[in-house]
Design a protein around this motif. Structure first.
Motif, PDB file in Angstrom:
ATOM      1  N   GLY A  59       0.833  -1.192   0.000  1.00 24.30           N
ATOM      2  CA  GLY A  59       0.000   0.000   0.000  1.00 24.30           C
ATOM      3  C   GLY A  59       0.866   1.239   0.000  1.00 24.30           C
ATOM      4  N   LEU A  60       0.619   2.113  -0.966  1.00 18.29           N
ATOM      5  CA  LEU A  60       1.395   3.349  -1.016  1.00 18.29           C
ATOM      6  C   LEU A  60       0.822   4.376  -0.050  1.00 18.29           C
ATOM      7  CD1 LEU A  60       2.063   3.703  -4.822  1.00 18.29           C
ATOM      8  CD2 LEU A  60       3.590   2.883  -3.069  1.00 18.29           C
ATOM      9  N   ASN A  61      -0.501   4.448  -0.012  1.00 17.59           N
ATOM     10  CA  ASN A  61      -1.137   5.169   1.088  1.00 17.59           C
ATOM     11  C   ASN A  61      -2.412   4.413   1.429  1.00 17.59           C
ATOM     12  OD1 ASN A  61      -3.146   6.078  -0.719  1.00 17.59           O
ATOM     13  ND2 ASN A  61      -1.858   7.799  -1.338  1.00 17.59           N
ATOM     14  N   GLN A  62      -3.279   5.047   2.194  1.00 16.78           N
ATOM     15  CA  GLN A  62      -4.432   4.299   2.714  1.00 16.78           C
ATOM     16  C   GLN A  62      -5.322   3.755   1.620  1.00 16.78           C
ATOM     17  OE1 GLN A  62      -6.627   6.370   5.701  1.00 16.78           O
ATOM     18  NE2 GLN A  62      -5.475   5.255   7.269  1.00 16.78           N
ATOM     19  N   LYS A  63      -5.399   4.473   0.489  1.00 15.77           N
ATOM     20  CA  LYS A  63      -6.355   4.066  -0.531  1.00 15.77           C
ATOM     21  C   LYS A  63      -5.719   3.418  -1.735  1.00 15.77           C
ATOM     22  CE  LYS A  63      -9.744   7.514   0.736  1.00 15.77           C
ATOM     23  NZ  LYS A  63     -10.250   8.847   0.464  1.00 15.77           N
ATOM     24  N   PHE A  64      -4.462   3.708  -1.956  1.00 23.77           N
ATOM     25  CA  PHE A  64      -3.844   3.245  -3.185  1.00 23.77           C
ATOM     26  C   PHE A  64      -2.831   2.147  -2.882  1.00 23.77           C
ATOM     27  CE2 PHE A  64      -0.997   3.783  -6.878  1.00 23.77           C
ATOM     28  CZ  PHE A  64      -1.955   3.613  -7.861  1.00 23.77           C
ATOM     29  N   SER A  65      -2.878   1.080  -3.647  1.00 26.32           N
ATOM     30  CA  SER A  65      -1.885   0.019  -3.435  1.00 26.32           C
ATOM     31  C   SER A  65      -1.487  -0.594  -4.762  1.00 26.32           C
ATOM     32  CB  SER A  65      -2.442  -1.038  -2.488  1.00 26.32           C
ATOM     33  OG  SER A  65      -3.528  -1.681  -3.073  1.00 26.32           O
ATOM     34  N   GLY A  95      -0.463  -5.009 -10.851  1.00 29.63           N
ATOM     35  CA  GLY A  95      -1.795  -4.490 -10.586  1.00 29.63           C
ATOM     36  C   GLY A  95      -1.758  -3.216  -9.784  1.00 29.63           C
ATOM     37  N   ALA A  96      -2.775  -2.400 -10.002  1.00 26.90           N
ATOM     38  CA  ALA A  96      -2.927  -1.174  -9.225  1.00 26.90           C
ATOM     39  C   ALA A  96      -4.351  -1.145  -8.695  1.00 26.90           C
ATOM     40  CB  ALA A  96      -2.668   0.033 -10.111  1.00 26.90           C
ATOM     41  N   ASN A  97      -4.490  -0.830  -7.417  1.00 27.31           N
ATOM     42  CA  ASN A  97      -5.813  -0.807  -6.798  1.00 27.31           C
ATOM     43  C   ASN A  97      -6.043   0.532  -6.124  1.00 27.31           C
ATOM     44  OD1 ASN A  97      -5.780  -3.661  -7.235  1.00 27.31           O
ATOM     45  ND2 ASN A  97      -4.625  -3.843  -5.343  1.00 27.31           N
ATOM     46  N   TYR A  98      -7.242   1.021  -6.303  1.00 28.88           N
ATOM     47  CA  TYR A  98      -7.656   2.208  -5.556  1.00 28.88           C
ATOM     48  C   TYR A  98      -8.930   1.813  -4.830  1.00 28.88           C
ATOM     49  CZ  TYR A  98      -9.417   6.811  -4.508  1.00 28.88           C
ATOM     50  OH  TYR A  98      -9.911   7.892  -3.853  1.00 28.88           O
ATOM     51  N   ILE A  99      -8.889   1.823  -3.526  1.00 29.43           N
ATOM     52  CA  ILE A  99     -10.057   1.366  -2.771  1.00 29.43           C
ATOM     53  C   ILE A  99     -10.514   2.453  -1.818  1.00 29.43           C
ATOM     54  CG2 ILE A  99     -10.903  -0.330  -1.123  1.00 29.43           C
ATOM     55  CD1 ILE A  99      -8.911  -2.284  -2.476  1.00 29.43           C
ATOM     56  N   ASP A 100     -11.740   2.829  -2.025  1.00 32.43           N
ATOM     57  CA  ASP A 100     -12.376   3.860  -1.240  1.00 32.43           C
ATOM     58  C   ASP A 100     -13.752   3.285  -0.904  1.00 32.43           C
ATOM     59  OD1 ASP A 100     -12.177   6.854  -0.620  1.00 32.43           O
ATOM     60  OD2 ASP A 100     -14.139   6.701  -1.582  1.00 32.43           O
ATOM     61  N   PRO A 101     -14.349   3.647   0.213  1.00 32.84           N
ATOM     62  CA  PRO A 101     -15.686   3.084   0.491  1.00 32.84           C
ATOM     63  C   PRO A 101     -16.695   3.270  -0.645  1.00 32.84           C
ATOM     64  CG  PRO A 101     -14.858   4.220   2.411  1.00 32.84           C
ATOM     65  CD  PRO A 101     -13.819   4.390   1.357  1.00 32.84           C
ATOM     66  N   LYS A 102     -16.564   4.367  -1.385  1.00 30.77           N
ATOM     67  CA  LYS A 102     -17.552   4.640  -2.429  1.00 30.77           C
ATOM     68  C   LYS A 102     -17.095   4.230  -3.817  1.00 30.77           C
ATOM     69  CE  LYS A 102     -20.760   7.974  -0.717  1.00 30.77           C
ATOM     70  NZ  LYS A 102     -21.871   7.064  -0.655  1.00 30.77           N
ATOM     71  N   LEU A 103     -15.811   4.107  -4.008  1.00 32.05           N
ATOM     72  CA  LEU A 103     -15.293   3.843  -5.354  1.00 32.05           C
ATOM     73  C   LEU A 103     -14.153   2.843  -5.263  1.00 32.05           C
ATOM     74  CD1 LEU A 103     -15.202   4.720  -8.381  1.00 32.05           C
ATOM     75  CD2 LEU A 103     -13.522   6.409  -7.700  1.00 32.05           C
ATOM     76  N   MET A 104     -14.214   1.855  -6.120  1.00 28.10           N
ATOM     77  CA  MET A 104     -13.159   0.854  -6.119  1.00 28.10           C
ATOM     78  C   MET A 104     -12.692   0.663  -7.555  1.00 28.10           C
ATOM     79  SD  MET A 104     -13.493  -2.747  -4.205  1.00 28.10           S
ATOM     80  CE  MET A 104     -13.986  -3.793  -5.540  1.00 28.10           C
ATOM     81  N   LEU A 105     -11.403   0.846  -7.788  1.00 27.64           N
ATOM     82  CA  LEU A 105     -10.841   0.670  -9.131  1.00 27.64           C
ATOM     83  C   LEU A 105      -9.724  -0.355  -9.028  1.00 27.64           C
ATOM     84  CD1 LEU A 105     -10.363   4.450  -9.942  1.00 27.64           C
ATOM     85  CD2 LEU A 105     -12.134   3.010 -10.888  1.00 27.64           C
ATOM     86  N   ILE A 106      -9.787  -1.377  -9.843  1.00 23.42           N
ATOM     87  CA  ILE A 106      -8.765  -2.421  -9.811  1.00 23.42           C
ATOM     88  C   ILE A 106      -8.306  -2.691 -11.228  1.00 23.42           C
ATOM     89  CG2 ILE A 106      -8.354  -4.853  -9.320  1.00 23.42           C
ATOM     90  CD1 ILE A 106     -10.314  -4.551  -7.004  1.00 23.42           C
ATOM     91  N   ASP A 112       1.588 -11.482 -20.831  1.00 25.17           N
ATOM     92  CA  ASP A 112       1.129 -12.017 -22.113  1.00 25.17           C
ATOM     93  C   ASP A 112       0.095 -11.113 -22.770  1.00 25.17           C
ATOM     94  OD1 ASP A 112      -0.820 -12.519 -20.332  1.00 25.17           O
ATOM     95  OD2 ASP A 112      -1.006 -14.660 -20.722  1.00 25.17           O
ATOM     96  N   GLY A 113      -0.054  -9.903 -22.273  1.00 29.80           N
ATOM     97  CA  GLY A 113      -0.867  -8.921 -22.976  1.00 29.80           C
ATOM     98  C   GLY A 113      -2.309  -8.860 -22.533  1.00 29.80           C
ATOM     99  N   ARG A 114      -2.643  -9.526 -21.453  1.00 34.13           N
ATOM    100  CA  ARG A 114      -4.021  -9.463 -20.992  1.00 34.13           C
ATOM    101  C   ARG A 114      -4.178  -8.321 -20.003  1.00 34.13           C
ATOM    102  NH1 ARG A 114      -5.887 -15.084 -18.861  1.00 34.13           N
ATOM    103  NH2 ARG A 114      -3.685 -15.579 -18.937  1.00 34.13           N
ATOM    104  N   LEU A 115      -5.311  -7.671 -20.100  1.00 33.65           N
ATOM    105  CA  LEU A 115      -5.582  -6.574 -19.199  1.00 33.65           C
ATOM    106  C   LEU A 115      -6.961  -6.771 -18.589  1.00 33.65           C
ATOM    107  CD1 LEU A 115      -4.676  -2.973 -19.637  1.00 33.65           C
ATOM    108  CD2 LEU A 115      -7.062  -3.420 -19.253  1.00 33.65           C
ATOM    109  N   ASN A 116      -7.045  -6.553 -17.321  1.00 36.00           N
ATOM    110  CA  ASN A 116      -8.289  -6.765 -16.613  1.00 36.00           C
ATOM    111  C   ASN A 116      -8.586  -5.516 -15.799  1.00 36.00           C
ATOM    112  OD1 ASN A 116     -10.403  -7.931 -15.190  1.00 36.00           O
ATOM    113  ND2 ASN A 116      -9.398  -9.915 -15.250  1.00 36.00           N
ATOM    114  N   ALA A 117      -9.771  -4.997 -15.945  1.00 34.24           N
ATOM    115  CA  ALA A 117     -10.118  -3.795 -15.196  1.00 34.24           C
ATOM    116  C   ALA A 117     -11.472  -3.974 -14.539  1.00 34.24           C
ATOM    117  CB  ALA A 117     -10.152  -2.595 -16.120  1.00 34.24           C
ATOM    118  N   ARG A 118     -11.576  -3.517 -13.315  1.00 30.12           N
ATOM    119  CA  ARG A 118     -12.844  -3.613 -12.600  1.00 30.12           C
ATOM    120  C   ARG A 118     -13.137  -2.298 -11.898  1.00 30.12           C
ATOM    121  NH1 ARG A 118     -13.265  -8.285  -8.532  1.00 30.12           N
ATOM    122  NH2 ARG A 118     -11.004  -8.311  -8.597  1.00 30.12           N
ATOM    123  N   VAL A 119     -14.373  -1.918 -11.950  1.00 27.11           N
ATOM    124  CA  VAL A 119     -14.809  -0.697 -11.290  1.00 27.11           C
ATOM    125  C   VAL A 119     -16.040  -1.036 -10.466  1.00 27.11           C
ATOM    126  CG1 VAL A 119     -15.624   1.659 -11.631  1.00 27.11           C
ATOM    127  CG2 VAL A 119     -14.075   0.673 -13.285  1.00 27.11           C
TER     128      VAL A 119
END
Lengths: 307, 94
Positions: A59-65, A95-106, A112-119
């Motif tokens: 975790g870089l800070n409370q919300k971002f890891s 991977g990069a994650n941003y986790i907030d109670p209201k918004l979650m971005l992963i 091998d070129g695959r990308l996965n994104a979740r909101v």
């Protein structure tokens, strides 16, 4: 919740009172339709793997890891022959994650070129938006999907839109304090397929029983017995009316102070066990084993999770 | 010479009658059947034992080890508690 009510009307919604005579105007909110079997899946579908995996997240800070993971080992490639063909592979995933109670971005990118994104985003208190996208460099293998979830007082609805003209909707309603019933409908325009499904779930403190029927021919029943806070036993039965295959499985889930152990055995002669051992704070050791007696396919894996 | 020939003839005749008798052929067939079935049975028993053994090794052995570890932890904790001097809590837990 009822216990916290004002003393004046506490006698009206005390839990024992509800047990005797259900207050049908004050039913609990059911769990989402797609998670209806989650307790059974917990012990019956451990994520077994073969080879080595190493996961590190910081975790870089409370919300971002940020997360890094390395996987090495044989991967099965799909083939028509009854024997499984495995080729050795190795990949790295960032991977990069941003986790907030209201918004979650992963986001996840693989070598091998695959990308996965979740909101996952809460638009209002009751309405939330979930989006999921998977992009690959192979044509026609990329997927995208958007879900709108609406949570009512004693019901939930979900609308699904995906690429390939995929539309789906589901609704689940609490009927009594323990029983909830739901239904779903979907239409896949690209494959010219549509279907209907119904589900029921009965839940008490000690057990969960679910049943699901779909017009694709699938009948799934599951039962979970919670023996104590730490131990639960699960069994499920799957029957496909169209392809006529039947599977039954039994599993356990044991949560101890230092580890969590899951195991299952099914009627196809497949045995699996998954052990997560906590070595230290933030350091987990994973052992995974899967034996398919019928296909003579043996999969063993170990891994470390840091952070 | 002639007597020897006669005796061998008798012996041959006796052997032939014995070996051609239905009892002997029946016994032979039964014995070979029994051997076949035993072999099959041993083989399948071995296979079943192998499957049961490997399944046990995967499903039950880790469970036993982990439960044992948990027990040791609990005992250690109890000991530490009694050493630190909190007998009422220990008594209450017991």
């Amino acid at each position: 919740m009822a216990g916290l009510a004002a003393p004046g009307d506490a006698s009206l919604n005390k839990p024992p009172k509800v047990e005797e005579k259900a207050n049908y105007m004050d039913l609990p909110c059911p769990i989402p339709y797609e998670e209806i079997q989650r307790e059974a899946l917990m012990s019956l579908k451990p994520e077994t793997f073969e080879g080595l995996r190493f996961d590190f997240s910081k975790g870089l800070n409370q919300k971002f890891s940020l997360s890094h993971s390395v996987f090495m080992g044989p991967t099965e490639i799909p083939s028509q022959s009854p024997e499984t063909i495995k080729i050795p592979t190795a990949h790295y995933e960032f991977g990069a994650n941003y986790i907030d109670p209201k918004l979650m971005l992963i986001g996840r990118v693989m070598t091998d070129g695959r990308l996965n994104a979740r909101v996952k985003c809460d638009l209002t208190d009751d309405l939330s938006l979930k989006a999921n996208a998977q992009l690959t460099n192979e044509p026609h293998m990329s997927h995208g999907m958007i879900n709108f979830d609406y949570k009512g007082k004693d019901y939930r609805t979900q609308f699904q839109f995906g690429n390939g003209a995929l539309f789906g909707a589901s609704y689940i309603q609490s009927v009594t304090p323990h029983l909830s019933l739901g239904g779903e409908v979907f239409w896949a325009g690209q494959h010219r397929k549509s279907g209907l499904g119904y589900a029921a779930r009965y839940e008490t403190d000690k057990m969960v029983a679910t049943g699901q029927v779909a017009s694709t021919g699938m009948v799934a029943l599951s039962y979970v017995q919670k023996i104590s806070e730490k131990v639960s036993l699960a069994t499920d039965f799957m029957y496909n009316y169209l392809s006529r295959d039947v599977t039954a499985s039994v599993g356990y889930d044991y949560i101890l102070r230092q580890c969590r152990l899951r195991g299952k055995i099914d009627s196809n002669g497949c045995t699996a066990a998954f052990l997560e051992e906590r070595l230290n704070m933030g350091l987990n050791f994973i052992l995974s084993a899967e034996i398919d007696h019928k296909k003579k396919d043996y999969k063993f894996g170990f891994g470390l999770t840091v952070g | 010479m002639a007597g020897k020939k006669g005796s061998s003839g008798v012996l041959a005749r006796v052997t032939r009658t014995v070996s051609d008798s239905p009892i002997v052929s029946h016994t032979k067939r039964t014995a070979s059947d029994a051997a076949f079935v035993t072999k099959k049975l041993l083989k399948s028993t071995g296979k079943a034992a192998w499957i049961a053994g490997t399944t046990f090794l995967i499903l039950v052995v880790p469970l036993i080890i982990e439960m044992d570890r948990e027990q040791q932890f609990t005992e250690l904790e109890l000991q530490q508690q009694s050493l630190l001097g909190a007998p009422p809590v220990v008594a209450g837990q017991k």
